[in-house]
Design an enzyme around this catalytic site. Sequence first.
Site, PDB file in Angstrom:
ATOM      1  N   LYS A 179       0.868  -1.181   0.000  1.00 11.24           N
ATOM      2  CA  LYS A 179       0.000   0.000   0.000  1.00 11.24           C
ATOM      3  C   LYS A 179       0.901   1.227   0.000  1.00 11.24           C
ATOM      4  O   LYS A 179       1.679   1.441   0.928  1.00 11.24           O
ATOM      5  CB  LYS A 179      -0.902  -0.024   1.245  1.00 11.24           C
TER       6      LYS A 179
ATOM      7  N   HIS B 258      -9.885  -7.369  -4.386  1.00  9.81           N
ATOM      8  CA  HIS B 258      -9.663  -6.287  -3.426  1.00  9.81           C
ATOM      9  C   HIS B 258     -10.070  -6.719  -2.020  1.00  9.81           C
ATOM     10  O   HIS B 258     -10.895  -7.602  -1.837  1.00  9.81           O
ATOM     11  CB  HIS B 258     -10.508  -5.079  -3.876  1.00  9.81           C
TER      12      HIS B 258
HETATM   13 MG    MG Z   1      -6.661  -0.769  -4.155  1.00  9.30          MG
END
Ligand code: MG
Length: 424
Positions: A194, A321
């Site tokens: 991330k 996701h």
């Molecule tokens: Mg994403």
Amino acid sequence: MNSTTAPPDAGGRIRELIVTPIAFADPPLLNADGVHEPLALRCILQLVLEDGTVGLGETPGGSARLARLQRAAKILPGHNVFDTTALCAAVDETLLPDVPSAHERGWTTSAIEVACLDAQGKLTGRPVSDLLGGAVRDSVPFAGYLFYKWAEHPALDGRPAIDDPWGEALTPDGIVAQARRMQELYGFTSFKLKGGVFPPDEEIAAIEALREAFPGAPLRLDPNTAWTVETSAYVAKRLDGVLEYLEDPTATIAGMADLARISPLPLATNMCVIAWEHLKPAVRDNAIQVLLTDHHYWGGLRRTRELAAVCEAFDIGLSMHSNSHLGISLAAMTHVAAALPRLDHSCDTHYPWNSGSDIIEPGVLKLENGEVRVPTGPGLGVTLDTDALERMHRRYLDSGIRDRDDSGYMRRVHPDHRPGLPRW
Ligand code: MG
């Protein structure tokens, strides 16, 4: 009719939907918006049938989504649980006047569809994967989901600091150490970082460090639209041959389409193509090469299979996701991923960040060798831990937190934080 004779569909008739908001511990994970708060919010669904069968569902929390589920709960009694398409359409119609976004309505219908399928599986004695056409794999691969993070939630509002076993990860070395720990604990063989937290060159350095530490492991980077098209193109060129795909580097279908014309890397999204109406422009403009599907908003598990067929038709790769989630969601993700004929990439999961807390009884779901074996029991194959549900609901009530606010929480710790994107 004899009053003691049950009607033929009594086994499938819905008595009520119980929606329980819960909160559970979440580490200080950084992202482009800010930082995860000490508690993550979810809603747990118990779809109770007239015969006592209970179908389970789990979906992200928040006051608006909770209120929509409670509205939907009012129209479900009396429907048959096998009429899933019709009852989800009825829920959608109920929400439509106040909720114009198909994506937002999708969170509600999806959660209900999963609870219906769990109940159907329990009634028929079949696992949910069978109801989706049958599992084509016995286990589903997941990626180690890496985050920049603080060592602890800082002391705030009179509460002490909250640390966690993962420690700090703010540098390439810190990210590699986190990945090694993820691999030791769960056996992951692919990783996602991330991003959108630090200037792009720092995040490129982290990916390069991962490449060196894990030669051959599929890697991906997701800055949550923190970059302009120009910055995204720069990163894509620097990481050509290193990443399997670049996820949501820049915002909007138009922005991704502009980038796709010059990017040597495939582009993936779970942010600009998030409802059926987005597929046409995305396909027409060749804006994405990979879709991260998410059954929590695409309409549920059967719609996810249908979405996979659309992706296959247009040669769009399929990944998955994840938001912060517990075991009911992990079971649903595993069943649907097992039933997808073509799964091009390992799925995302936040599951390792739950610090061991869960809403289901232990034993069925295990992350081993980077995979989760598909549950074989009826329905989702997991059992609700009612004590944990009560405990996490109490935590929700006591916390006073009703909506996720990564940006607001970051500003309370760092008042100079500016949430606007793109940042670079
Ligand atoms: Mg994403």
